[in-house]
Write a protein that holds these residues in place. Structure first.
Motif, PDB file in Angstrom:
ATOM      1  N   ARG A  68      43.289  12.765 -12.657  1.00 56.73           N
ATOM      2  CA  ARG A  68      41.988  12.164 -12.329  1.00 56.73           C
ATOM      3  C   ARG A  68      42.162  10.782 -11.719  1.00 56.73           C
ATOM      4  NH1 ARG A  68      38.181  13.860 -17.460  1.00 56.73           N
ATOM      5  NH2 ARG A  68      38.215  16.078 -17.018  1.00 56.73           N
ATOM      6  N   VAL A  69      43.090   9.993 -12.264  1.00 55.00           N
ATOM      7  CA  VAL A  69      43.350   8.662 -11.711  1.00 55.00           C
ATOM      8  C   VAL A  69      43.880   8.799 -10.287  1.00 55.00           C
ATOM      9  CG1 VAL A  69      44.851   6.639 -11.914  1.00 55.00           C
ATOM     10  CG2 VAL A  69      43.683   7.526 -13.936  1.00 55.00           C
ATOM     11  N   GLN A  70      44.794   9.725 -10.075  1.00 57.47           N
ATOM     12  CA  GLN A  70      45.345   9.941  -8.737  1.00 57.47           C
ATOM     13  C   GLN A  70      44.251  10.355  -7.758  1.00 57.47           C
ATOM     14  OE1 GLN A  70      48.088  13.204  -8.459  1.00 57.47           O
ATOM     15  NE2 GLN A  70      49.106  12.348  -6.659  1.00 57.47           N
ATOM     16  N   ALA A  71      43.391  11.270  -8.169  1.00 56.31           N
ATOM     17  CA  ALA A  71      42.302  11.710  -7.289  1.00 56.31           C
ATOM     18  C   ALA A  71      41.356  10.556  -6.983  1.00 56.31           C
ATOM     19  CB  ALA A  71      41.543  12.862  -7.939  1.00 56.31           C
ATOM     20  N   SER A  72      41.077   9.737  -7.982  1.00 58.15           N
ATOM     21  CA  SER A  72      40.202   8.587  -7.781  1.00 58.15           C
ATOM     22  C   SER A  72      40.811   7.609  -6.776  1.00 58.15           C
ATOM     23  CB  SER A  72      39.956   7.887  -9.117  1.00 58.15           C
ATOM     24  OG  SER A  72      39.213   6.717  -8.933  1.00 58.15           O
ATOM     25  N   CYS A  73      42.123   7.385  -6.887  1.00 55.89           N
ATOM     26  CA  CYS A  73      42.792   6.486  -5.938  1.00 55.89           C
ATOM     27  C   CYS A  73      42.735   7.039  -4.523  1.00 55.89           C
ATOM     28  CB  CYS A  73      44.243   6.262  -6.355  1.00 55.89           C
ATOM     29  SG  CYS A  73      44.429   5.265  -7.836  1.00 55.89           S
ATOM     30  N   LEU A  74      42.948   8.348  -4.395  1.00 58.40           N
ATOM     31  CA  LEU A  74      42.898   8.966  -3.069  1.00 58.40           C
ATOM     32  C   LEU A  74      41.493   8.882  -2.477  1.00 58.40           C
ATOM     33  CD1 LEU A  74      45.134  12.108  -3.695  1.00 58.40           C
ATOM     34  CD2 LEU A  74      45.731  10.052  -2.395  1.00 58.40           C
ATOM     35  N   ILE A  75      40.482   9.085  -3.290  1.00 60.82           N
ATOM     36  CA  ILE A  75      39.096   8.989  -2.806  1.00 60.82           C
ATOM     37  C   ILE A  75      38.790   7.564  -2.383  1.00 60.82           C
ATOM     38  CG2 ILE A  75      36.692   9.100  -3.562  1.00 60.82           C
ATOM     39  CD1 ILE A  75      37.552  11.520  -5.311  1.00 60.82           C
ATOM     40  N   THR A  76      39.217   6.596  -3.182  1.00 58.69           N
ATOM     41  CA  THR A  76      38.991   5.189  -2.840  1.00 58.69           C
ATOM     42  C   THR A  76      39.687   4.836  -1.533  1.00 58.69           C
ATOM     43  OG1 THR A  76      38.830   4.637  -5.188  1.00 58.69           O
ATOM     44  CG2 THR A  76      39.276   2.824  -3.674  1.00 58.69           C
ATOM     45  N   THR A  77      40.919   5.316  -1.361  1.00 61.48           N
ATOM     46  CA  THR A  77      41.663   5.043  -0.117  1.00 61.48           C
ATOM     47  C   THR A  77      40.965   5.685   1.076  1.00 61.48           C
ATOM     48  OG1 THR A  77      43.731   4.945  -1.355  1.00 61.48           O
ATOM     49  CG2 THR A  77      43.900   5.296   1.004  1.00 61.48           C
ATOM     50  N   ARG A  78      40.522   6.931   0.915  1.00 58.44           N
ATOM     51  CA  ARG A  78      39.824   7.617   2.002  1.00 58.44           C
ATOM     52  C   ARG A  78      38.549   6.857   2.397  1.00 58.44           C
ATOM     53  NH1 ARG A  78      36.979  12.555   0.204  1.00 58.44           N
ATOM     54  NH2 ARG A  78      35.389  10.983  -0.149  1.00 58.44           N
ATOM     55  N   ASN A  79      37.773   6.436   1.402  1.00 57.05           N
ATOM     56  CA  ASN A  79      36.540   5.706   1.695  1.00 57.05           C
ATOM     57  C   ASN A  79      36.829   4.391   2.413  1.00 57.05           C
ATOM     58  OD1 ASN A  79      35.049   7.723   0.495  1.00 57.05           O
ATOM     59  ND2 ASN A  79      34.880   6.674  -1.470  1.00 57.05           N
ATOM     60  N   ARG A  80      37.889   3.693   1.978  1.00 55.49           N
ATOM     61  CA  ARG A  80      38.245   2.426   2.626  1.00 55.49           C
ATOM     62  C   ARG A  80      38.662   2.673   4.073  1.00 55.49           C
ATOM     63  NH1 ARG A  80      42.975   0.237   3.565  1.00 55.49           N
ATOM     64  NH2 ARG A  80      44.059   1.604   2.105  1.00 55.49           N
ATOM     65  N   LEU A  81      39.462   3.713   4.313  1.00 60.35           N
ATOM     66  CA  LEU A  81      39.895   4.019   5.671  1.00 60.35           C
ATOM     67  C   LEU A  81      38.723   4.436   6.557  1.00 60.35           C
ATOM     68  CD1 LEU A  81      43.211   5.933   4.958  1.00 60.35           C
ATOM     69  CD2 LEU A  81      42.975   3.662   5.985  1.00 60.35           C
ATOM     70  N   GLU A  82      37.770   5.175   6.000  1.00 60.09           N
ATOM     71  CA  GLU A  82      36.582   5.548   6.776  1.00 60.09           C
ATOM     72  C   GLU A  82      35.764   4.312   7.150  1.00 60.09           C
ATOM     73  OE1 GLU A  82      34.581   8.431   4.359  1.00 60.09           O
ATOM     74  OE2 GLU A  82      35.817  10.102   5.080  1.00 60.09           O
ATOM     75  N   ARG A  83      35.621   3.366   6.223  1.00 59.32           N
ATOM     76  CA  ARG A  83      34.890   2.126   6.529  1.00 59.32           C
ATOM     77  C   ARG A  83      35.606   1.332   7.615  1.00 59.32           C
ATOM     78  NH1 ARG A  83      34.467   1.716   0.969  1.00 59.32           N
ATOM     79  NH2 ARG A  83      36.112   0.150   0.932  1.00 59.32           N
TER      80      ARG A  83
END
Length: 96
Positions: A68-83
């Motif tokens: 879950r922590v890994q998935a959360s980090c990946l989602i956060t990274t994806r959102n930052r890259l999209e921004r």
């Protein structure tokens, strides 16, 4: 308390062994001593099995927490890259 078929079977076997020993010896004391030893072994085995099961549950829980922590980090990274991509597109006028 939850009904446990294996516990009932084990207690029945201990009862049969105790009864058989008492009948064959003609005395109850050795049979009671054997029953006490068998019940002690049963309780210790039951406790060890419960502890082992809890350790496995804890291990699986920690693995799931890590995922879950890994998935959360990946989602956060994806959102930052999209921004950042949106900011670049805005700065360049929509063309990279």
């Amino acid at each position: 308390m939850k009904f446990n078929t294996y516990l009932v079977i084990a207690m029945a076997i201990i009862g049969i062994i105790t009864g058989s020993l008492a009948v064959s010896l003609g005395e109850i004391e050795p049979a009671v001593s054997a029953a006490i030893i068998l019940v002690s072994v049963l309780v210790l085995g039951w406790g060890a099995g419960a502890r082992s099961a809890q350790a496995e549950i804890d291990r699986l829980t920690s693995i799931e927490t890590g995922r879950r922590v890994q998935a959360s980090c990946l989602i956060t990274t994806r959102n930052r890259l999209e921004r950042e991509l949106e900011q670049l597109l805005d700065a360049k006028g929509g063309v990279l």
